[in-house]
Motif scaffolding. Structure first.
Motif, PDB file in Angstrom:
ATOM      1  N   ASN A   1       0.837  -1.270  -0.157  1.00 39.83           N
ATOM      2  CA  ASN A   1       0.121   0.079  -0.154  1.00 39.83           C
ATOM      3  C   ASN A   1       0.802   1.257  -0.063  1.00 39.83           C
ATOM      4  OD1 ASN A   1      -2.848  -0.462   0.205  1.00 39.83           O
ATOM      5  ND2 ASN A   1      -2.440  -1.741   1.789  1.00 39.83           N
ATOM      6  N   ASN A   2       0.268   2.126  -0.777  1.00 39.50           N
ATOM      7  CA  ASN A   2       1.244   3.661  -0.406  1.00 39.50           C
ATOM      8  C   ASN A   2       0.684   4.323   0.652  1.00 39.50           C
ATOM      9  OD1 ASN A   2       1.448   2.876  -3.583  1.00 39.50           O
ATOM     10  ND2 ASN A   2       2.469   4.751  -3.373  1.00 39.50           N
ATOM     11  N   VAL A   3       1.377   4.619   1.455  1.00 44.91           N
ATOM     12  CA  VAL A   3       1.201   5.401   2.591  1.00 44.91           C
ATOM     13  C   VAL A   3       0.650   6.748   2.275  1.00 44.91           C
ATOM     14  CG1 VAL A   3       2.147   6.040   4.853  1.00 44.91           C
ATOM     15  CG2 VAL A   3       2.637   3.959   3.746  1.00 44.91           C
ATOM     16  N   PRO A   4      -0.533   7.489   2.754  1.00 44.64           N
ATOM     17  CA  PRO A   4      -0.659   8.960   2.640  1.00 44.64           C
ATOM     18  C   PRO A   4       0.616   9.770   3.081  1.00 44.64           C
ATOM     19  CG  PRO A   4      -2.357   7.661   3.491  1.00 44.64           C
ATOM     20  CD  PRO A   4      -1.227   6.873   3.585  1.00 44.64           C
ATOM     21  N   LEU A   5       1.083  10.585   2.399  1.00 45.78           N
ATOM     22  CA  LEU A   5       2.170  11.400   2.686  1.00 45.78           C
ATOM     23  C   LEU A   5       1.878  12.826   2.767  1.00 45.78           C
ATOM     24  CD1 LEU A   5       5.084  10.036   0.398  1.00 45.78           C
ATOM     25  CD2 LEU A   5       4.683   9.609   2.865  1.00 45.78           C
ATOM     26  N   SER A   6       2.580  13.730   3.579  1.00 51.37           N
ATOM     27  CA  SER A   6       2.567  15.370   3.642  1.00 51.37           C
ATOM     28  C   SER A   6       3.876  15.531   3.155  1.00 51.37           C
ATOM     29  CB  SER A   6       2.002  15.450   5.093  1.00 51.37           C
ATOM     30  OG  SER A   6       2.046  16.690   5.298  1.00 51.37           O
ATOM     31  N   SER A   7       3.875  16.749   2.679  1.00 51.05           N
ATOM     32  CA  SER A   7       5.101  17.548   2.328  1.00 51.05           C
ATOM     33  C   SER A   7       5.052  18.872   2.762  1.00 51.05           C
ATOM     34  CB  SER A   7       5.579  17.423   0.781  1.00 51.05           C
ATOM     35  OG  SER A   7       6.566  18.279   0.640  1.00 51.05           O
TER      36      SER A   7
END
Lengths: 341, 850
Positions: free
Chosen positions: A224-230
């Protein structure tokens, strides 16, 4: 005011009671299915794609596709040499509705352009042209625990060096895979699983015996792709869809001055460790991708799961690079780092 | 030499003698006895009959004779001249004799006088807009402008001038006209309600305007009892609402952002409060509304589909007065009165939602409210000069705090304006105004984060879009003759845009905080326009003008010449045929966010890569007033639009502030249809109905292979009927029924496996990807509903009026959909669920006027 308040309360109750949800009639689409081709040509990796057929949307029943017989897939490079990709049966068909085609002996070259084709005697023929970007260098600077929106998170620092930075398009993603943790111990020459034998292990330890204990992990293949914040203002993430709701960080090289840049990505720990009984294999992937792939991934991130919101809007069909059918075959150069949480 | 001189004298005398002889013959021709055979006839047959019976030859233009209507002889005509006088009465023609023939030619111009003045309300001294000033015997008339000014130039003599305006008693004055000009200010007494719903008189409707006053607006039962300007305009053919019950306007296939909304001469950007339950126009402060959906006058520009020009009241100059009202959604209060009696007055009107007060004491984490304030001061400097100062401020707020995330959104307009109206001469009126307006949209997302080694710090994401505009407008109205009105003007506006700005206040790990903002830029808009309204004769009328706009800064320049032409043929005073072709341009675009969040509308300007939108609208119409107070109007139209701006798929401009233009795409549209509307008024009963048969299409290069597809609001049929019954002063009943075809939505036709799941080879449950073979390929059910309300009115004394309104919106509980949701039941199987909200909604309001 109290009288007005009572009136308002009555009104709210009235509105709530009068509102209702009405199910509308929807038939079955009469459109014939098209060939689907999906995959990612990674520089230095073998050729690996999946192919299948789309299904007609219905308001009556869900349709499960049958595997397509006589499906052929080939890959041709810019020099004109062509190789076939062979079908391999795998258990993923009934969850993905696509068949696996690969050629283990063929290696994808960086900076090359390939033509992929899929043909079926009844459904037709589709093709995709894929350019694989040139190599680049990336360094994993480290990670640390952090906070995001009040939740525990991890922050990962990365450095990318690329002499063609201005023309490159970067996608950073974090992929997790669950690892089921199994414990074993050995006693009297026999191996025991911890599960079901907890009392035996406890009694042996309490008796002061030396017990050899070891652990093993089994991958769940639930990538699964993990939700990211930048918080990198050079990224395209910004507020699109809200903080932390995208599964990739999109960084056009043109926004990063020079030939190198450093950036930080943040992921909530809740998205990484839902259960204490599990471990997670975490893979940080920095990819240089071609433009079509970059746009497709961004579209996939922003639009693909929003069928509930789609009806009133100008619709968006994910436009991949598969001519005559559906799907996307991306071209990428990838640098990955892994660690276990 | 002498002989030559004698000869010349002789010849001159002979010629003079012949002329005298001819003149004698001419006089005798018109004086010759003649009695018409038939009492009524046409002009041509009368002339032929005279020629046959007397041998007199006529010279005339058959085209000129068309203005001679069927006439009737009184029986007193005994000479050819008398017969011709009767026949030509009321026309611009006269009979003269030349060379033995009788010529029917246009009359020689007579000395004329310009009568001008201001028409006001006798009680409040408010100016009366749209008052029809006419000299019936000459068939000439004009209309007062937004400042109550009129000017009419008519031949000298004793003339009866009549002043007619909806809601006022007809006023007539016999004016002996001589000299150069006459200043004639009139004060009209209110009293007679002529017609609540009008397809207007021929003079007014020439501009294709629908004119509403306060009374018209209150004749439509609105959702939650909200009488509203924009909701009233939804009862005009060709106009519909986007969502049933809400106030947004969609006009002839245009987007909601294609409507120009003007308040006291200042364009506004945002026109809805509370997500459309009511508009920003405070009904209590409104004096009149002019609405155009085609044949736009040259003075208007900047939007494609419609113009709603709202004028607020000036304030009572005689006494203090006010209105207090409470509805189910909001409360409002209006106060007006003289600052200096009969010289200066003010008006202040304010509204605010009170419904959020229900939960605020207990739960402050959810805010949903709005307020607005209108203010106006006007002063009469002298009889030729008047100044106005007005302001408006309105704001909507939505905020929700959930866990440690705090989402807030506020948006609204504000403006201040100064206007100076001056009568430079009896034929020249000039209006000059300066305004400053601001539109602001702010969305804020506050959250918190912490690193291991540092204290907790709040991190703020903030999206902001603002427009501020300073504008100078000058307009002159010149009335050179009774048949010609020339209007011209110029607008110079400077607008500052900050289309998208994204701010991250604090970053982690010592990395710098940053604001990513599209560079604010200034755009100048210069517009000039001129228009002539020319009554060519009794049959033909032409309105021709040009609006030319330039939108520019150092990076780009767009120039848009916009011709406006309307031609009208009048069969009679009660019947006309009209044709119009107009071009409109729009430099600002309203973007509707497709990501499903809200508030979802942002204005963005035309810029380097965003070209203006343009439209061409052509319409052909027929209007007739029948006996028994029945008015009918039918119109066909065709419109093409270019440069429609939309997001590429979903998303918003804040997702990439630096390249906000990248997220947008432009397409085309076209629409066409038939509009019919009618009104019947008889004493206590008023009936109004309108029907629209329409098609509205869109085309974008990225969608549907570049082919046209139905617009979301491509509603084929739209029918509304409204009845008002006012049997006595204390009671009024209103019943309205609405039918609209359902809107078009997009339903996927194909589904295929998720790319990410395939690429990762994942066993996780990824959703399918859905493909749409055509946008807006599914029709939602039609909308229909019955609204009823009754007003109980009590009057005390001269000024106190108390009104209770009770009613039911959607009285038979039709499940009209306000939104739909698609759900995936299983792979490839979806269901559509529609949400119906407004059923059996009570209408309760209480209003006191004093």
């Amino acid at each position: 005011m109290s009288r007005l308040g009572s009136c308002g309360l009555v009104l709210l109750i009235w509105l709530s009671a009068a509102s209702c949800v009405k199910e509308l009639n929807l038939g079955t689409s009469q459109e014939a299915g098209k060939l689907v081709l999906m995959g990612e040509l990674l520089a230095g990796d073998s050729a690996y794609v999946r192919a299948g057929k789309s299904i007609s949307v219905s308001g009556v029943t869900g349709l499960l596709p049958e595997p397509l017989a006589n499906l052929t897939v080939y890959l041709a490079d810019s020099a004109g040499s062509q190789v076939s990709l062979h079908e391999e049966s795998d258990f993923l068909f009934y969850s993905l509705f696509t068949q696996l085609f690969k050629n283990e002996s063929y290696r994808i070259g960086a900076g090359q352009t390939y033509e992929l084709g899929v043909a079926h005697p009844d459904v037709g023929h589709v093709s995709a042209s894929v350019t694989v970007p040139e190599p680049f260098q990336a360094t994993f600077l480290g990670w640390e625990y952090a906070k995001l929106g009040g939740d525990s998170a991890i922050a990962v620092d990365l450095r990318v060096e690329d002499p063609r930075l201005v023309s490159s398009l970067y996608v950073i993603e974090v992929v997790r895979e669950s690892l089921e943790l199994y414990r074993y111990f050995r006693y009297n020459g026999s191996e025991y699983s911890y599960l079901g034998n907890e009392r035996l292990l406890d009694s042996l330890i309490n008796a002061g015996l030396t017990v050899e204990i070891w652990e093993d992990t089994v991958a769940a293949l639930d990538y699964n792709n993990v939700p990211l914040s930048s918080t990198d203002a050079r990224s395209e993430n910004g507020a699109s869809g809200g903080i932390g709701s995208l599964t990739r960080v999109y960084l056009p090289g043109a926004r990063c001055a020079g030939t190198a840049f450093e950036t930080r990505i943040v992921a909530r720990l809740n998205d990484l460790i839902p259960f204490r009984s599990r471990l997670f294999n975490v893979s940080v992937r920095i990819k240089s991708v071609n433009k079509a792939y970059y746009d497709y991934l961004k579209g996939l991130d922003i639009y693909s799961n929003s069928i509930e919101n789609s009806s009133g809007n100008i619709i968006f069909n994910l436009s991949g690079n598969v001519v005559g059918g559906f799907g996307m075959v991306g071209g990428a150069y990838c640098v990955r780092f892994g660690f276990i949480l | 030499m002498r002989i030559v001189g004698v000869c010349f004298a002789y010849v001159f005398l002979v010629i003079l003698g012949l002329c005298s002889l001819a003149k004698a013959q001419h006089v005798s021709n018109l004086s010759r006895p003649y009695t018409p055979i038939r009492s009524a006839s046409t002009a041509l047959s009368v002339l032929q009959e005279i020629t046959e019976r007397t041998g007199i030859e006529f010279s005339y233009s058959e085209e000129a004779l068309l203005q001679v209507r069927v006439f009737r002889f009184s029986g007193a005509e005994r000479t050819v001249g008398a017969v011709l006088n009767t026949m030509l009465a009321g026309t611009d023609l006269e009979a003269l004799e030349r060379g033995g023939k009788v010529l029917i030619i246009p009359k020689r111009p007579a000395p004329s006088v310009t009568v001008s003045g201001i028409v006001t309300d006798s009680a409040s001294h408010e100016v009366v807009i749209g008052c029809f000033v006419s000299c019936r015997e000459l068939g000439l008339g004009t209309v007062t402008n937004q400042y109550g000014f009129y000017s009419i130039t008519i031949p000298v003599g004793k003339r009866l001038l009549t002043f007619n305006s909806i809601g006022y008693r007809s006023d007539s004055v016999m004016a002996p006209l001589s000299g150069a000009s006459l200043r004639l200010d009139r004060a009209l007494s209110s009293g007679i309600t002529l017609s609540a719903v009008r397809v207007s008189s021929s003079k007014e409707s020439l501009q294709d305007a629908t004119v509403l006053n306060l009374e018209d607006i209150t004749r439509h039962a609105g959702l939650l009892g909200e009488n509203d300007v924009l909701k009233s305009l939804q009862h005009v053919s060709g106009v519909q609402s986007a969502t049933d019950g809400l106030s947004s306007l969609l006009v002839r296939g245009g987007d909601p952002g294609h409507n120009m909304n003007i308040l006291d001469g200042v364009p506004l950007y945002y026109t809805e409060h509370f997500f459309g339950l009511t508009s920003i126009f405070n009904t209590d402060a409104v004096k009149s509304v002019s609405f155009y959906k085609g044949a736009f006058p040259a003075r208007y520009g900047g939007r494609l589909a419609s113009v709603t020009d709202v004028s607020t009241r000036d304030g009572n100059m005689e006494r203090f007065a006010g209105t207090v009202s409470v509805g189910l959604l909001k409360g409002s209060a209006t106060l007006e009165g003289p600052l200096i009696r009969n010289k200066s007055s003010f008006l202040l009107a304010a509204r605010r939602t009170w419904i959020d007060a229900l939960w605020r004491p207990f739960f402050d984490d959810f805010r949903l409210n709005f307020y607005d304030v209108n203010g106006k001061v006007n002063t009469i400097i002298n009889k030729n000069n008047r100044v106005y100062a007005s302001f408006y401020s309105g704001r909507d707020q939505f905020a929700i705090r959930f866990l440690k995330t705090d989402l807030q959104a506020t948006w609204g307009n504000a403006f201040g304006a100064l206007r100076w109206a001056t009568i430079l001469s009896p034929r020249l009126f000039v209006n000059t105004s300066f305004s400053y307006s601001r539109f602001r949209y702010l969305i804020r997302d506050v959250y918190y984060e912490q690193t291991v080694d540092t204290v907790e710090r709040s991190v703020r994401y903030k999206g902001r879009s603002t427009i501020s505009e300073a504008a100078l407008r000058v307009q002159a109205d010149y009335y050179p003759s009774a048949r010609l009105h020339v209007q011209g003007g110029a607008v110079m506006a400077s607008s500052n845009f900050s289309p998208a700005s994204t701010t991250f206040a604090v970053q982690m790990g010592g990395r710098p905080a940053g604001t990513v903002a599209a560079e604010p830029f200034t755009v100048l808009e210069w517009s000039v326009y001129a228009e002539a309204i020319w009554d060519i004769n009794r049959l033909w009328r032409l309105r021709a003008g040009m609006h030319n706009s330039m939108w520019f800064n150092k990076s780009f320049r767009y120039v848009s010449p916009q011709p406006r032409v309307q031609c009208e043929y009048r069969f009679s005073n009660d019947e006309r045929l009209f044709l119009s072709v107009t071009r409109m341009s729009q430099f600002l675009h309203l973007l509707q966010d497709n990501s499903g969040g809200f508030p979802s509308e942002v204005w963005v300007p035309g810029a380097e890569r965003i070209r203006p939108s343009d439209s061409w609208v052509g319409s052909l119409g027929y209007q007739r007033r029948l006996k028994g107070d029945i008015e009918l109007k039918g119109e066909v139209y065709h419109k093409t639009i270019s440069g429609i701006l939309a997001y590429r798929g979903t998303g918003n401009i804040f997702s990439n502030s630096l390249k906000w233009q990248d997220n947008l795409t432009q397409g085309q549209g076209k629409s066409y249809g038939l509009e019919v509307q009618g009104a019947y008024t008889k004493q206590k009963l008023t009936l109004q109905a309108c029907y629209t048969l329409a098609w509205a299409l869109r085309r974008f290069a990225e969608l549907n292979q570049g082919r046209y597809f139905p617009y979301r609001y491509d509603r084929r049929h739209n029918f509304k009927i409204n009845m008002t019954y006012h049997p006595r002063k204390r009671f009024m009943a209103i019943v309205g029924w609405t039918f609209m075809s359902g809107e078009a939505i997009s339903i996927p036709s194909q589904a295929y496996s998720n790319f990410q799941a395939n690429n990762l080879g994942s066993l996780s449950n990824y959703p399918l990807v859905y493909y749409y073979n055509q946008p807006n390929n599914y029709r939602l059910p039609s909308i229909h509903r019955l609204d009823v309300s009754v007003n109980f009115i009590r009057r005390k004394g001269a000024h106190y009026v108390r009104t209770w309104t009770f009613g039911l919106f959607n009285a038979y509980g039709q499940q009209n959909l306000v939104g739909v949701t698609l759900l995936e039941v299983s792979p490839g199987q979806i269901s559509i669920n529609g949400l119906s909200l407004f059923r059996y909604v009570p209408v309760i309001s209480y209003q006191v006027n004093f």
